[in-house]
Design a protein around this motif. Structure first.
Motif, PDB file in Angstrom:
ATOM      1  N   ILE A  12     111.856 -60.626  12.676  1.00  0.00           N
ATOM      2  CA  ILE A  12     110.782 -60.914  12.094  1.00  0.00           C
ATOM      3  C   ILE A  12     110.488 -60.248  10.981  1.00  0.00           C
ATOM      4  N   ASP A  13     110.164 -61.180   9.689  1.00  0.00           N
ATOM      5  CA  ASP A  13     110.130 -60.496   8.329  1.00  0.00           C
ATOM      6  C   ASP A  13     111.130 -59.345   8.153  1.00  0.00           C
ATOM      7  N   GLY A  14     112.358 -59.443   8.503  1.00  0.00           N
ATOM      8  CA  GLY A  14     113.371 -58.395   8.310  1.00  0.00           C
ATOM      9  C   GLY A  14     113.809 -57.374   9.168  1.00  0.00           C
ATOM     10  N   THR A  15     112.670 -57.289  10.162  1.00  0.00           N
ATOM     11  CA  THR A  15     112.494 -56.347  11.228  1.00  0.00           C
ATOM     12  C   THR A  15     113.311 -56.824  12.473  1.00  0.00           C
ATOM     13  N   VAL A  16     114.425 -56.120  12.981  1.00  0.00           N
ATOM     14  CA  VAL A  16     115.151 -56.519  14.080  1.00  0.00           C
ATOM     15  C   VAL A  16     114.392 -56.050  15.308  1.00  0.00           C
ATOM     16  N   LEU A  17     113.928 -56.906  16.220  1.00  0.00           N
ATOM     17  CA  LEU A  17     112.922 -56.876  17.511  1.00  0.00           C
ATOM     18  C   LEU A  17     113.963 -55.766  18.547  1.00  0.00           C
ATOM     19  N   ASN A  18     115.297 -56.450  18.619  1.00  0.00           N
ATOM     20  CA  ASN A  18     116.187 -55.960  19.777  1.00  0.00           C
ATOM     21  C   ASN A  18     116.455 -54.502  19.677  1.00  0.00           C
ATOM     22  N   THR A  19     116.124 -53.885  18.527  1.00  0.00           N
ATOM     23  CA  THR A  19     116.189 -52.502  18.540  1.00  0.00           C
ATOM     24  C   THR A  19     115.150 -51.725  19.072  1.00  0.00           C
ATOM     25  N   GLN A  20     114.067 -52.387  19.135  1.00  0.00           N
ATOM     26  CA  GLN A  20     112.749 -51.783  19.702  1.00  0.00           C
ATOM     27  C   GLN A  20     112.317 -51.960  21.028  1.00  0.00           C
ATOM     28  N   PHE A  21     112.801 -53.443  21.547  1.00  0.00           N
ATOM     29  CA  PHE A  21     112.177 -54.172  22.873  1.00  0.00           C
ATOM     30  C   PHE A  21     113.732 -54.724  23.428  1.00  0.00           C
ATOM     31  N   ARG A  22     113.464 -54.964  24.961  1.00  0.00           N
ATOM     32  CA  ARG A  22     114.271 -55.862  25.499  1.00  0.00           C
ATOM     33  C   ARG A  22     113.560 -57.131  25.382  1.00  0.00           C
ATOM     34  N   ILE A  23     114.335 -58.173  25.269  1.00  0.00           N
ATOM     35  CA  ILE A  23     113.564 -59.505  24.922  1.00  0.00           C
ATOM     36  C   ILE A  23     114.346 -60.331  26.061  1.00  0.00           C
ATOM     37  N   SER A  24     113.378 -61.181  26.470  1.00  0.00           N
ATOM     38  CA  SER A  24     113.572 -62.430  27.509  1.00  0.00           C
ATOM     39  C   SER A  24     112.538 -63.544  27.398  1.00  0.00           C
ATOM     40  N   GLU A  25     112.866 -64.426  28.239  1.00  0.00           N
ATOM     41  CA  GLU A  25     111.977 -65.858  28.160  1.00  0.00           C
ATOM     42  C   GLU A  25     111.969 -66.390  26.790  1.00  0.00           C
ATOM     43  N   ILE A  26     112.913 -66.543  26.332  1.00  0.00           N
ATOM     44  CA  ILE A  26     113.235 -67.186  25.031  1.00  0.00           C
ATOM     45  C   ILE A  26     113.041 -68.569  25.161  1.00  0.00           C
ATOM     46  N   THR A  85     100.023 -58.121   9.184  1.00  0.00           N
ATOM     47  CA  THR A  85      99.973 -57.741   7.664  1.00  0.00           C
ATOM     48  C   THR A  85      99.969 -59.183   6.781  1.00  0.00           C
ATOM     49  N   SER A  86     100.376 -60.389   7.525  1.00  0.00           N
ATOM     50  CA  SER A  86     100.491 -61.670   6.999  1.00  0.00           C
ATOM     51  C   SER A  86     100.046 -62.614   8.038  1.00  0.00           C
ATOM     52  N   PHE A  87     100.019 -64.040   7.460  1.00  0.00           N
ATOM     53  CA  PHE A  87      99.548 -65.014   8.544  1.00  0.00           C
ATOM     54  C   PHE A  87     100.768 -65.449   8.863  1.00  0.00           C
ATOM     55  N   GLU A  88     101.828 -65.748   7.880  1.00  0.00           N
ATOM     56  CA  GLU A  88     102.912 -66.299   8.255  1.00  0.00           C
ATOM     57  C   GLU A  88     104.119 -65.309   8.343  1.00  0.00           C
ATOM     58  N   PRO A 104     103.142 -69.158  11.722  1.00  0.00           N
ATOM     59  CA  PRO A 104     102.195 -68.343  11.915  1.00  0.00           C
ATOM     60  C   PRO A 104     102.060 -67.686  13.430  1.00  0.00           C
ATOM     61  N   LEU A 105     101.897 -66.732  13.995  1.00  0.00           N
ATOM     62  CA  LEU A 105     101.601 -66.232  15.072  1.00  0.00           C
ATOM     63  C   LEU A 105     100.414 -67.053  15.850  1.00  0.00           C
ATOM     64  N   PHE A 106     100.632 -67.057  17.195  1.00  0.00           N
ATOM     65  CA  PHE A 106      99.623 -68.131  17.762  1.00  0.00           C
ATOM     66  C   PHE A 106      99.094 -67.306  19.022  1.00  0.00           C
ATOM     67  N   SER A 107      99.933 -66.170  19.515  1.00  0.00           N
ATOM     68  CA  SER A 107      99.400 -65.499  20.781  1.00  0.00           C
ATOM     69  C   SER A 107      98.456 -64.377  20.367  1.00  0.00           C
ATOM     70  N   GLU A 108      97.597 -63.947  21.416  1.00  0.00           N
ATOM     71  CA  GLU A 108      96.991 -62.809  21.321  1.00  0.00           C
ATOM     72  C   GLU A 108      97.846 -61.484  21.417  1.00  0.00           C
ATOM     73  N   LEU A 121     104.040 -61.276  25.346  1.00  0.00           N
ATOM     74  CA  LEU A 121     104.482 -62.666  25.087  1.00  0.00           C
ATOM     75  C   LEU A 121     104.114 -63.169  23.643  1.00  0.00           C
ATOM     76  N   LEU A 122     104.780 -63.187  22.915  1.00  0.00           N
ATOM     77  CA  LEU A 122     104.687 -63.699  21.611  1.00  0.00           C
ATOM     78  C   LEU A 122     105.067 -65.242  21.457  1.00  0.00           C
ATOM     79  N   GLU A 123     104.058 -65.739  20.829  1.00  0.00           N
ATOM     80  CA  GLU A 123     104.080 -67.244  20.591  1.00  0.00           C
ATOM     81  C   GLU A 123     103.772 -67.593  19.348  1.00  0.00           C
ATOM     82  N   PHE A 124     104.872 -68.466  18.472  1.00  0.00           N
ATOM     83  CA  PHE A 124     104.557 -68.856  17.179  1.00  0.00           C
ATOM     84  C   PHE A 124     104.579 -70.180  17.220  1.00  0.00           C
ATOM     85  N   VAL A 125     103.469 -70.873  16.409  1.00  0.00           N
ATOM     86  CA  VAL A 125     103.577 -72.646  16.423  1.00  0.00           C
ATOM     87  C   VAL A 125     104.182 -72.828  15.039  1.00  0.00           C
ATOM     88  N   MET A 126     104.842 -74.034  15.302  1.00  0.00           N
ATOM     89  CA  MET A 126     105.644 -74.685  14.043  1.00  0.00           C
ATOM     90  C   MET A 126     104.709 -75.668  13.409  1.00  0.00           C
TER      91      MET A 126
END
Length: 144
Positions: A12-26, A85-88, A104-108, A121-126
């Motif tokens: 996301i915006d150049g930051t690799v999330l896999n180094t900071q978190f384990r990711i599931s439920e894609i 820091t930004s909407f999109e 844009p991010l859609f989840s709380e 859980l992060l959700e983004f709307v297209m």
């Protein structure tokens, strides 16, 4: 026999999330179909008036590597700085040939939920359910 698949690298915006978190439920589903119908008196069923595509979203769950409160707080602060820091945001999945979604991010972002569950859980709307990807040289549409 089951095959365990490793989650793709998510950026996301150049930051690799896999180094900071384990990711599931894609989840990257195709957009839902919305059917508009009209019922006619004296006739069973309905007449299909129109079909359109609904809102498409992309989501995934981030899990903390540790249950230590200070570690989780630091992770959550990093996530807030990244997402507020930004909407999109430029969202990239490594298994999608380097293509980029602008979403844009859609989840709380709920810190209490994150600490309690150890995940968020992060959700983004297209914006457009068909014009899915954009990068500097390519636009790809998903045919119906």
């Amino acid at each position: 026999m089951s095959i365990a698949l490793e989650a793709p690298t998510i950026t996301i915006d150049g930051t690799v999330l896999n180094t900071q978190f384990r990711i599931s439920e894609i989840k990257r589903p195709f957009p839902p179909f919305n059917a508009q119908s009209v019922e006619i008196d004296g006739r069973d069923g309905a007449i299909l008036k129109a079909v359109s595509l609904g809102t498409r979203s992309v989501s995934f769950r981030l899990w903390s590597f540790s249950q230590d409160h200070n570690y989780m707080y630091t992770q959550f602060q990093m996530l807030l700085e990244l997402l507020v820091t930004s909407f999109e945001h430029q969202l990239v999945f490594s298994d999608e040939l380097g293509l980029v979604r602008t979403v844009p991010l859609f989840s709380e972002l709920d810190f209490d939920e994150y600490v309690e569950r150890g995940s968020i859980l992060l959700e983004f709307v297209m914006y457009d359910p068909l014009r899915e990807y954009e990068d500097q040289s390519t636009t790809i549409s998903v045919p119906i």
